[in-house]
Design an enzyme around this catalytic site. Sequence first.
Site, mmCIF file in Angstrom:
data_model
loop_
_atom_site.group_PDB
_atom_site.id
_atom_site.type_symbol
_atom_site.label_atom_id
_atom_site.label_comp_id
_atom_site.label_asym_id
_atom_site.label_seq_id
_atom_site.Cartn_x
_atom_site.Cartn_y
_atom_site.Cartn_z
ATOM 1 C CE LYS A 199 -2.441 1.756 3.658
ATOM 2 N NZ LYS A 199 -2.446 3.221 3.700
ATOM 3 C CG ASP A 219 -5.120 4.636 1.638
ATOM 4 O OD1 ASP A 219 -6.262 4.955 1.279
ATOM 5 O OD2 ASP A 219 -4.793 4.463 2.824
ATOM 6 C CE LYS A 278 -8.176 6.955 3.945
ATOM 7 N NZ LYS A 278 -6.780 6.443 3.890
ATOM 8 C CG ASP A 324 -12.133 17.404 -7.163
ATOM 9 O OD1 ASP A 324 -13.021 18.171 -7.595
ATOM 10 O OD2 ASP A 324 -10.970 17.777 -6.926
ATOM 11 C CB THR A 347 -11.107 4.256 11.778
ATOM 12 O OG1 THR A 347 -9.834 4.571 11.229
ATOM 13 C CG2 THR A 347 -11.723 3.105 11.027
ATOM 14 N NE ARG A 388 1.981 2.396 13.194
ATOM 15 C CZ ARG A 388 1.130 3.177 13.838
ATOM 16 N NH1 ARG A 388 1.584 4.095 14.672
ATOM 17 N NH2 ARG A 388 -0.166 3.062 13.644
#
Length: 236
Positions: free
Chosen positions: A39, A66, A68, A71, A121, A212
């Site tokens: 990603k 990613d 997001k 528009d 989230t 991570r």
Amino acid sequence: MTSTSIPSRDRLIVALDVPSVAHAEAMIARLGSSVTFYKIGYQLAYAGGFPLVRALADAGKQVFLDLKMHDIGNTVARGVESVANLGATFLTVHAYPQTMQAAVEARAGSQLKILAVTVLTSYDDADLHAAGYRLGVRDLVKARAEQAKAIGVDGLVCSAEEAANLRSIAGSQMSLVTPGIRPAGSAVGDQKRVMTPARAIAAGADYLVVGRPVMAAADPKAAAEAIVAEIEQAKS
Ligand code: C5P
């Protein structure tokens, strides 16, 4: 493609949350054949990471961009066409009907799949209210998931906790892609709701996004292999 037909290794998506292409390339070399899906988000994309999408695709890897997007429809459509030409597999858009419709139409005929982000989230009911929304998180996630399904969006990004509920809306055709994954014993960091890989798979996730726990591990390759083994075990 339903999750049962996806090889376990391809269900792990490692988030290349690093500040430069050099950092990313070093990690990709270290992970080698252990990781097949990466990603790329804002941090790396805006630090010169876009050519890496094509390079990874040419090397036989899959890439989740990613970005997001959100528009006016025409701008989203043209952006989606450009991303499809980069060779990406997944692209995120915010789950607004116009945006999802434009993205789905623009990806037609390409290998690109559109994932909708229902509600970020980091948002709770008070955040939605402050932003002018009438619905709380739970109801807005449900409404947007239903709209995504009706529009023909390919999948949803959701927490593993939401996955079990969303599967009834998403059906077997839409992919559920879940971040917030923490193998037992690894640091939670700033994630609020986490699940182990095994529990997320059991909850219905098709793909696990892991940053991570792999990227910051003393041995990233071993960490990735352990997650793939956990996915393999969870589905049997
Ligand atoms: O390091 P960690 O495993 O927490 O990384 C998770 C990745 O998934 C990050 O790239 C983060 O931006 C992304 N993500 C998330 N929660 C979401 C959507 C994306 O953590 N709701």
